[in-house]
Motif scaffolding. Structure first.
Motif, PDB file in Angstrom:
ATOM      1  N   TRP A 230       0.840  -1.195   0.000  1.00 31.65           N
ATOM      2  CA  TRP A 230       0.000   0.000   0.000  1.00 31.65           C
ATOM      3  C   TRP A 230       0.876   1.246   0.000  1.00 31.65           C
ATOM      4  O   TRP A 230       1.910   1.278   0.678  1.00 31.65           O
ATOM      5  CB  TRP A 230      -0.914   0.019   1.230  1.00 31.65           C
ATOM      6  CG  TRP A 230      -1.905  -1.098   1.254  1.00 31.65           C
ATOM      7  CD1 TRP A 230      -1.702  -2.374   1.693  1.00 31.65           C
ATOM      8  CD2 TRP A 230      -3.260  -1.051   0.794  1.00 31.65           C
ATOM      9  NE1 TRP A 230      -2.845  -3.127   1.539  1.00 31.65           N
ATOM     10  CE2 TRP A 230      -3.822  -2.341   0.992  1.00 31.65           C
ATOM     11  CE3 TRP A 230      -4.060  -0.049   0.246  1.00 31.65           C
ATOM     12  CZ2 TRP A 230      -5.132  -2.646   0.656  1.00 31.65           C
ATOM     13  CZ3 TRP A 230      -5.372  -0.340  -0.090  1.00 31.65           C
ATOM     14  CH2 TRP A 230      -5.892  -1.626   0.119  1.00 31.65           C
ATOM     15  N   GLU A 233      -1.887   7.857  -1.414  1.00 29.93           N
ATOM     16  CA  GLU A 233      -2.532   8.201  -2.687  1.00 29.93           C
ATOM     17  C   GLU A 233      -1.831   9.377  -3.361  1.00 29.93           C
ATOM     18  O   GLU A 233      -1.708   9.426  -4.586  1.00 29.93           O
ATOM     19  CB  GLU A 233      -4.009   8.513  -2.459  1.00 29.93           C
ATOM     20  CG  GLU A 233      -4.807   8.581  -3.724  1.00 29.93           C
ATOM     21  CD  GLU A 233      -6.298   8.464  -3.455  1.00 29.93           C
ATOM     22  OE1 GLU A 233      -7.017   8.004  -4.349  1.00 29.93           O
ATOM     23  OE2 GLU A 233      -6.749   8.843  -2.354  1.00 29.93           O
ATOM     24  N   SER A 237      -1.960  13.075   1.016  1.00 28.63           N
ATOM     25  CA  SER A 237      -3.148  12.247   1.197  1.00 28.63           C
ATOM     26  C   SER A 237      -3.269  11.720   2.620  1.00 28.63           C
ATOM     27  O   SER A 237      -2.287  11.494   3.315  1.00 28.63           O
ATOM     28  CB  SER A 237      -3.104  11.067   0.220  1.00 28.63           C
ATOM     29  OG  SER A 237      -4.199  10.207   0.441  1.00 28.63           O
ATOM     30  N   CYS A 239      -5.040   8.956   2.810  1.00 25.20           N
ATOM     31  CA  CYS A 239      -5.481   7.610   2.435  1.00 25.20           C
ATOM     32  C   CYS A 239      -4.342   6.820   1.808  1.00 25.20           C
ATOM     33  O   CYS A 239      -3.458   7.378   1.155  1.00 25.20           O
ATOM     34  CB  CYS A 239      -6.637   7.661   1.429  1.00 25.20           C
ATOM     35  SG  CYS A 239      -8.134   8.432   2.044  1.00 25.20           S
ATOM     36  N   ARG A 241      -3.618   3.722  -0.970  1.00 27.70           N
ATOM     37  CA  ARG A 241      -4.201   2.967  -2.076  1.00 27.70           C
ATOM     38  C   ARG A 241      -3.339   1.733  -2.330  1.00 27.70           C
ATOM     39  O   ARG A 241      -2.154   1.697  -1.987  1.00 27.70           O
ATOM     40  CB  ARG A 241      -4.287   3.818  -3.335  1.00 27.70           C
ATOM     41  CG  ARG A 241      -2.927   4.231  -3.891  1.00 27.70           C
ATOM     42  CD  ARG A 241      -3.050   4.885  -5.255  1.00 27.70           C
ATOM     43  NE  ARG A 241      -1.744   5.316  -5.763  1.00 27.70           N
ATOM     44  CZ  ARG A 241      -0.900   4.510  -6.396  1.00 27.70           C
ATOM     45  NH1 ARG A 241      -1.209   3.229  -6.602  1.00 27.70           N
ATOM     46  NH2 ARG A 241       0.266   4.971  -6.832  1.00 27.70           N
ATOM     47  N   HIS A 243      -1.002  -0.643  -4.185  1.00 27.21           N
ATOM     48  CA  HIS A 243       0.005  -0.569  -5.247  1.00 27.21           C
ATOM     49  C   HIS A 243       0.147  -1.901  -5.964  1.00 27.21           C
ATOM     50  O   HIS A 243       0.225  -1.954  -7.195  1.00 27.21           O
ATOM     51  CB  HIS A 243       1.347  -0.137  -4.650  1.00 27.21           C
ATOM     52  CG  HIS A 243       2.485  -0.132  -5.621  1.00 27.21           C
ATOM     53  ND1 HIS A 243       3.303  -1.231  -5.833  1.00 27.21           N
ATOM     54  CD2 HIS A 243       2.936   0.834  -6.449  1.00 27.21           C
ATOM     55  CE1 HIS A 243       4.206  -0.938  -6.747  1.00 27.21           C
ATOM     56  NE2 HIS A 243       4.008   0.314  -7.133  1.00 27.21           N
ATOM     57  N   GLU A 258      -8.744  -2.376  -5.964  1.00 21.62           N
ATOM     58  CA  GLU A 258      -8.240  -1.143  -6.579  1.00 21.62           C
ATOM     59  C   GLU A 258      -8.920   0.106  -6.039  1.00 21.62           C
ATOM     60  O   GLU A 258      -8.293   1.158  -5.908  1.00 21.62           O
ATOM     61  CB  GLU A 258      -8.413  -1.202  -8.101  1.00 21.62           C
ATOM     62  CG  GLU A 258      -7.377  -2.057  -8.804  1.00 21.62           C
ATOM     63  CD  GLU A 258      -7.558  -2.028 -10.311  1.00 21.62           C
ATOM     64  OE1 GLU A 258      -8.575  -1.449 -10.780  1.00 21.62           O
ATOM     65  OE2 GLU A 258      -6.693  -2.567 -11.022  1.00 21.62           O
ATOM     66  N   ASP A 259     -10.199   0.015  -5.731  1.00 22.44           N
ATOM     67  CA  ASP A 259     -10.949   1.192  -5.302  1.00 22.44           C
ATOM     68  C   ASP A 259     -10.988   1.364  -3.786  1.00 22.44           C
ATOM     69  O   ASP A 259     -11.574   2.340  -3.286  1.00 22.44           O
ATOM     70  CB  ASP A 259     -12.383   1.126  -5.837  1.00 22.44           C
ATOM     71  CG  ASP A 259     -12.433   1.194  -7.356  1.00 22.44           C
ATOM     72  OD1 ASP A 259     -11.550   1.843  -7.944  1.00 22.44           O
ATOM     73  OD2 ASP A 259     -13.341   0.585  -7.945  1.00 22.44           O
ATOM     74  N   ARG A 261      -9.743   2.437  -0.213  1.00 22.22           N
ATOM     75  CA  ARG A 261      -8.831   3.401   0.385  1.00 22.22           C
ATOM     76  C   ARG A 261      -8.789   3.159   1.890  1.00 22.22           C
ATOM     77  O   ARG A 261      -9.824   2.924   2.516  1.00 22.22           O
ATOM     78  CB  ARG A 261      -9.271   4.843   0.092  1.00 22.22           C
ATOM     79  CG  ARG A 261      -9.265   5.199  -1.387  1.00 22.22           C
ATOM     80  CD  ARG A 261      -7.862   5.163  -1.964  1.00 22.22           C
ATOM     81  NE  ARG A 261      -7.818   5.543  -3.372  1.00 22.22           N
ATOM     82  CZ  ARG A 261      -7.858   4.668  -4.382  1.00 22.22           C
ATOM     83  NH1 ARG A 261      -7.950   3.353  -4.119  1.00 22.22           N
ATOM     84  NH2 ARG A 261      -7.790   5.087  -5.616  1.00 22.22           N
TER      85      ARG A 261
END
Length: 322
Positions: A230, A233, A237, A239, A241, A243, A258-259, A261
């Motif tokens: 991870w 973002e 950020s 959050c 995301r 990787h 993928e979506d 957070r």
């Protein structure tokens, strides 16, 4: 329907995982958390243990600022020798986490001999005298003598092979299907040894050069059933995301996640990002992070998180589940 984990009949290559963090005065390392499986006596021997600078396996990693491998335990290099021998442990690896010059924690892994023991823990180092050459400094290969021999004869340049890729990208790397990987230079030997997955954890900027710890495992003795890397973002950020990821339970997990957070401070993963301290969890029941929720749905119970730092800044968090 969400896949669930099969009934656990496979042995794990890593028997024990521990996290040691500085005490309040930062003069010694104390046990923060650990996963011991059924090795209750070794767990008890560790509960009240502590290590000052350059003492024992965690203290040595703290002092050197580099990963340390022990392929045998004795009273000169290890404080819990009797308990380790009784538990059947034969190898230990310690990986320090630093923010600048200050240690944030040390993660220790232990393996043990029990007949056929397929997997590897390796430490690769980028030579200062030959800055483009990466050599094996030390490793533990269980019963894989042929693979160990090949590995000790292998050298890489930056960008080549798993250690070279981790140093070039300056990020952790996870690989699957090693036998057919164009990245894993020892793919033929990995196929013969029945090794399938690899995780590379770079330790950059040490006094003795960049190092990479590689954790290699087989389908029969997996280190984990799900791996994730991870990253923030963006620079500001709050959050994380995803990787990259690898999941033996659901090969589509990377695409599915993928979506997702992860908020800073939420769950074990978010706490690792917030504090820069590695963590283990023996139960994900109370973890409210959506990533942990999906892990529970897959039948996964244990989790290890490892923060990747460079020049005092957190660049990624690695998580693996089993």
């Amino acid at each position: 329907m969400t896949p669930t984990a099969e009934t656990p009949t496979k042995k794990s290559f890593i028997k024990v995982t521990e996290v040691w963090i500085p005490n309040g005065s930062r003069t010694s390392l104390e046990l923060s958390s650990g996963i011991y499986g059924d090795l209750e006596e070794f767990k008890e021997s560790s509960r009240d243990e502590s290590f000052v600078f350059d003492e024992g396996l965690p203290g040595k990693a703290w002092a050197t600022g580099q990963p340390v491998v022990l392929t045998e335990f004795n009273d000169d290099n290890f404080k819990r020798t009797e308990a380790a021998h009784k538990a059947g442990l034969t190898c230990g690896v310690a990986i320090p986490v630093f923010a600048g010059e200050f240690v944030m924690g040390v993660v220790t892994f232990f393996c043990g001999e029990d007949g056929f023991h397929a997997g590897a823990l390796e430490v690769w180092r980028s030579l200062r005298t030959f800055p483009f050459e990466i050599v094996l400094e030390d490793g533990y290969y269980g019963s894989l003598d042929d693979f160990a021999f090949i590995s000790r004869k292998t050298r890489f340049r930056s960008g080549f092979g798993l250690p070279g890729l981790a140093i070039e990208q300056r990020l952790p790397v996870v690989l699957g299907d090693l036998a057919n990987s164009g990245v894993f230079a020892r793919s033929f030997d990995a196929s013969r040894a029945e090794m399938t997955t690899a995780l590379a954890l770079p330790c950059l900027g040490g006094n003795q050069g960049d190092t990479v710890v590689c954790l290699l495992s087989s389908e029969h003795m997996p280190i984990a059933k799900r791996y994730e890397v991870w990253v923030p973002e963006d620079d500001d950020s709050e959050c994380l995301r995803l990787h990259s990821a690898l999941c033996s339970i659901d090969p589509d997990w990377e695409e599915m996640a993928e979506d997702i957070r992860v908020q800073k401070g939420l769950g074990v993963l978010g706490q690792t990002w917030l504090t820069g301290i590695p963590r283990t969890s023996e139960s994900l029941e109370a973890d409210l992070c959506p990533v942990a929720t999906k892990a529970k749905e897959m039948g996964l119970r244990n989790m290890v998180t490892f923060p990747f730092m460079e020049r005092g800044f957190l660049k990624a968090v690695v998580a693996w589940y089993f």
